[in-house]
Design a protein around this motif. Structure first.
Motif, short mmCIF file in Angstrom:
data_model
loop_
_atom_site.label_atom_id
_atom_site.label_comp_id
_atom_site.label_asym_id
_atom_site.label_seq_id
_atom_site.Cartn_x
_atom_site.Cartn_y
_atom_site.Cartn_z
N ARG A 192 42.36 40.79 46.33
CA ARG A 192 43.79 40.89 46.06
C ARG A 192 44.41 42.11 46.75
O ARG A 192 45.57 42.09 47.15
N GLY A 250 47.94 50.15 37.42
CA GLY A 250 48.66 48.94 37.80
C GLY A 250 47.95 47.68 37.34
O GLY A 250 47.07 47.73 36.49
N SER A 271 48.37 43.13 36.63
CA SER A 271 49.24 42.20 35.90
C SER A 271 49.15 42.40 34.39
O SER A 271 50.12 42.15 33.67
N THR A 272 48.02 42.90 33.90
CA THR A 272 47.90 43.14 32.46
C THR A 272 48.76 44.33 32.06
O THR A 272 49.46 44.29 31.04
N GLY A 291 39.33 45.06 36.18
CA GLY A 291 39.36 43.82 36.93
C GLY A 291 37.98 43.36 37.36
O GLY A 291 37.03 44.15 37.37
N LYS A 302 36.65 38.06 32.96
CA LYS A 302 36.51 39.52 33.05
C LYS A 302 35.42 40.07 32.15
O LYS A 302 35.23 41.29 32.09
N GLU A 344 35.90 46.60 38.12
CA GLU A 344 36.76 47.57 38.80
C GLU A 344 37.76 48.16 37.81
O GLU A 344 38.33 47.45 36.99
O1 G3H Z 1 42.09 47.68 37.74
C1 G3H Z 1 42.20 46.56 37.29
C2 G3H Z 1 43.27 45.71 37.69
O2 G3H Z 1 44.41 46.45 37.82
C3 G3H Z 1 43.44 44.55 36.75
O3 G3H Z 1 44.44 43.72 37.22
O4 G3H Z 1 45.44 43.04 35.08
O5 G3H Z 1 46.01 41.85 37.18
O6 G3H Z 1 43.76 41.58 36.16
P1 G3H Z 1 44.95 42.48 36.36
#
Ligand code: G3H
Length: 255
Positions: free
Chosen positions: A165, A64, A66-67, A157, A225, A184
């Motif tokens: 979050r 999952g 946002s990327t 992340g 990041k 993460e």
């Molecule tokens: O595990 C990492 C996250 O899912 C990254 O989330 O793409 O919203 O920064 P993001």
């Protein structure tokens, strides 16, 4: 201070490839911390990579974030996607629905014109529930697909950003802080030297399943990041990195 020319980007890609010991690196000009379209361009680069690397009949596991949502947003029909299966790598990890692997997986598969299966389990799970749930036949079936995925696509992340979050319980937040987690991925938290300092208990792909996948693609960018990406790649679990100049420059300079 940003690189203006294509040659500069190619040099940065090569430097990252050597430093992180990867098979393939793509750097998108700009910084996705500041500009949304940079994240979309990373998504597009991931779609391009899949166009040439996805084979008929393969299983793709995705996480999952946002990327990853940008990868789904930019997805187009993939020629070899028929008979390909898209599955979420792990559970929801406490993310809001648009950032959950299930949601992104379904969108990605539909746009690619592939098939998909979803994983319906609550998470995080207690050890006791975990042991019971993984014995359920319907869960077992999808878990097998996930473990046998030949392509894994995932985000990385910043540890604290992710923990906050995901509404992580206070006791776990303290552990993440105390043990100085910086990065993460897949619900695993890493310190600066790449050690796992905390793990969210949930079904799905475990870090030890990664070596059996052919391609493990990390999609993560933004200056904020850089340290997270560096920590995740310490043990070197992925072979492809799609990032941006913001993260790339900082990573070469400071980590
Ligand atoms: O595990 C990492 C996250 O899912 C990254 O989330 O793409 O919203 O920064 P993001």
């Amino acid at each position: 201070e940003f690189i203006k020319d294509v040659t500069g980007i190619k040099v940065l890609e090569q430097q990252l490839k050597e430093k992180l010991k990867l098979d393939h690196v793509v750097v998108i000009p700009g910084d996705s911390d500041e500009l949304d379209w940079v994240k979309q361009e990373m998504g597009k680069a991931c779609v391009e990579y899949l166009k040439t690397h996805l084979d008929t009949g393969e299983t793709v596991a995705i996480t999952g974030g946002s990327t990853m949502a940008s990868v789904a947003e930019m997805m187009t029909p993939l020629e070899k996607a028929n008979h390909c299966m898209f599955v979420p790598a792990r559970g929801g990890l406490g993310e809001r629905v648009e950032n959950q692997a299930n949601t992104i997986c379904a969108e990605m598969a539909k746009k690619a014109r592939g098939d998909y299966r979803l994983l319906y389990v609550p998470d995080p799970l207690s050890e006791e529930s975990y042991q019971t749930i993984i014995e359920e036949p319907s869960i077992k079936e999808i878990l097998n697909m996930i473990r046998n995925a030949s392509i894994v696509i995932h985000g990385v992340g910043d540890a604290i950003t992710m923990a906050e979050r995901r509404k992580t319980p206070q006791t776990q937040l303290e552990i993440i802080n105390e043990r100085q987690a910086v990065g993460e991925a897949f619900g695993y938290y890493f310190n600066q030297t790449g050690e796992i300092v905390h793990k969210v208990r949930t079904v799905g792909l475990q870090l030890e399943d990664l070596p059996s996948a052919g391609d493990v693609i990390a999609v993560a960018g933004g200056k904020s990041k850089a340290q997270a990406i560096a920590s995740y790649f310490q043990p070197g679990q992925s072979n492809v990195l799609i990032t941006d100049e913001g993260a790339g420059l900082e990573l070469i300079r400071d980590y």
